[in-house]
Design an enzyme around this catalytic site. Structure first.
Site, mmCIF file in Angstrom:
data_model
loop_
_atom_site.group_PDB
_atom_site.id
_atom_site.type_symbol
_atom_site.label_atom_id
_atom_site.label_comp_id
_atom_site.label_asym_id
_atom_site.label_seq_id
_atom_site.Cartn_x
_atom_site.Cartn_y
_atom_site.Cartn_z
ATOM 1 N N LEU A 141 0.862 -1.190 0.000
ATOM 2 C CA LEU A 141 0.000 0.000 0.000
ATOM 3 C C LEU A 141 0.896 1.236 0.000
ATOM 4 C CD1 LEU A 141 -3.127 0.399 0.456
ATOM 5 C CD2 LEU A 141 -2.580 0.756 2.859
ATOM 6 N N HIS A 142 0.839 2.035 -1.038
ATOM 7 C CA HIS A 142 1.688 3.232 -1.020
ATOM 8 C C HIS A 142 1.165 4.382 -1.856
ATOM 9 C CE1 HIS A 142 2.878 1.714 -4.942
ATOM 10 N NE2 HIS A 142 3.357 2.918 -5.186
#
Ligand code: UD1
Length: 368
Positions: free
Chosen positions: A208-209
């Site tokens: 997740l980024h």
């Protein structure tokens, strides 16, 4: 033919690696590698160079972080000097990060031909910085190398000349197959996460980024709560990107003990974990494709994807970004047969060879 290959951020390194490896069979192509330094932490950059067997860069531009304008400007200023000194015949950019945009603009303005690997992908979502990078880069690219048919169609619709569009498959899959072989040949022995993997047995894998997911505290909080629910079903292994780490700390967002937070991992270690995950949950572009190549069920934590072939094949589903849509997508993927998917055309480990073959043909008429 002097070719300058650009790599700047983590997802660039795995695309540059097979291109540089395949170049060895084309001695008429003299390749130089430029690392812009967009990613610079050991775990975001050097660990990747080591794992991916990438040679030492000929130039390191040390661009570092900053706002998009600052970062892009720093890369352009430094890369202009490299181009003026080395006078490459062709600048080869990969993917859709700020380094891709900065180096293609710089080269083109100096009259140097530009080749774009992973050209033509479109999310049609202009709130994504990568979509702007893709559109601008393709608007000045001379040679388009495409990973999937949708990209070819997008470029045709945008009026790009047919003879400059090459459907070659995916260099990232070349790298994936190469790395898988290394893992099978004993490359897993020294991996730090081996005991954790063995202890968990069955697990999900998360990355997740994306700014849209992690920069907004409300969105990030809802995602974390939903992922905690999913972790009740199966524990989650989560290597945390530096951007996400910062946001989790800033907004005091915590995960349950069933979500195992890890530092960013080298390519091989991440592969070692996700290839055996029950479900991969991700907002990355590349992981949607890599899971497709290995038939691992994937839930994409976004509302759209520029890689529609992964959805058509069925290994990937769009989970959206709200609790219910993610839980529905997860349940669907969790209950699926692992190997029930086919692999997209030309994702066969030979894309880099095809790129050099095509460049060899156009070499004598490189556009100036
Ligand atoms: C970039 C790419 C994105 C890609 C991602 C993969 C763009 C517009 N985005 O996003 O497409 O999916 O890389 O990782 O180019 N940071 C560090 N150490 C580093 C690099 C970054 O601590 O080595 C931190 C910095 O605080 C920085 C933040 O992470 O502000 C974001 O880094 P940046 O390179 O701006 O974009 P990414 O979010 O990594």
């Amino acid at each position: 033919m002097n070719v300058c290959v650009i790599a700047g951020a983590r997802p660039n390194f795995m695309k540059a690696a097979p291109i540089l490896r395949a170049a060895r069979a084309y001695p008429q192509a003299r390749c130089r590698l430029v690392h812009t330094g967009q990613h610079y932490d050991y775990q975001m950059s050097e660990a990747f160079f080591r794992d991916l067997e990438i040679p030492r860069p000929d130039h390191f531009l040390q661009a570092g972080s900053g706002s998009h304008a600052e970062q892009t400007a720093r890369i352009m200023t430094a890369f202009e000097q490299v181009c003026q000194r080395d006078r490459p015949d062709l600048v080869l950019v990969v993917g859709d990060v700020n380094s891709t945009l900065a180096c293609s603009i710089t080269a083109k303005k100096l009259g140097i031909a530009v080749a774009h690997v992973e050209a033509g992908l479109r999310s049609f979502d202009l709130t994504m910085p990568e979509e702007i990078n893709r559109l601008v880069t393709d608007s000045i690219t001379d040679y388009f190398f495409c990973t999937e048919q949708s990209a070819v169609e997008n470029l045709r619709r945008e009026g790009k000349p047919q003879e400059r569009i090459f459907f070659v498959g995916h260099v990232m899959i070349d790298n994936l197959f190469h790395q898988l072989k290394q893992l099978q040949n004993g490359g897993a022995r020294s991996l730090k996460t081996a005991p954790l993997k063995a202890q968990l047995g069955t697990y999900n894998f998360l990355t997740l980024h994306r700014p849209a997911n992690v920069d907004d505290p409300n969105r990030l909080r809802e995602l974390a709560a939903t992922l905690n629910e999913i972790a009740q079903d199966r524990p989650i292994l989560f290597p945390v990107h530096p951007r996400t780490q910062k946001m989790l700390e800033r907004y005091h967002i915590r995960f349950s003990h069933r979500v195992h937070l890890l530092p960013p991992l080298g390519f091989r270690e991440a592969l070692y974990l996700w290839k055996d995950a029950r479900v991969v949950l991700t907002d990355s572009g590349g992981l949607q494709e890599e899971t497709t190549a290995l038939g691992v069920p994937c839930v994409t934590l976004r509302e759209n994807t520029e890689r529609p072939v992964t959805i058509q094949i069925g290994s990937n589903v769009l989970g959206g970004v709200t609790r219910q849509s993610i839980l529905d997508a997860y349940t669907r993927q969790r209950d699926r047969e692992r190997k029930a998917f086919s692999v997209p055309p030309l994702w066969d480990g030979k894309a880099a060879e095809r790129i050099w073959k095509a460049l060899e043909k156009v070499g004598h008429q490189l556009i100036r």
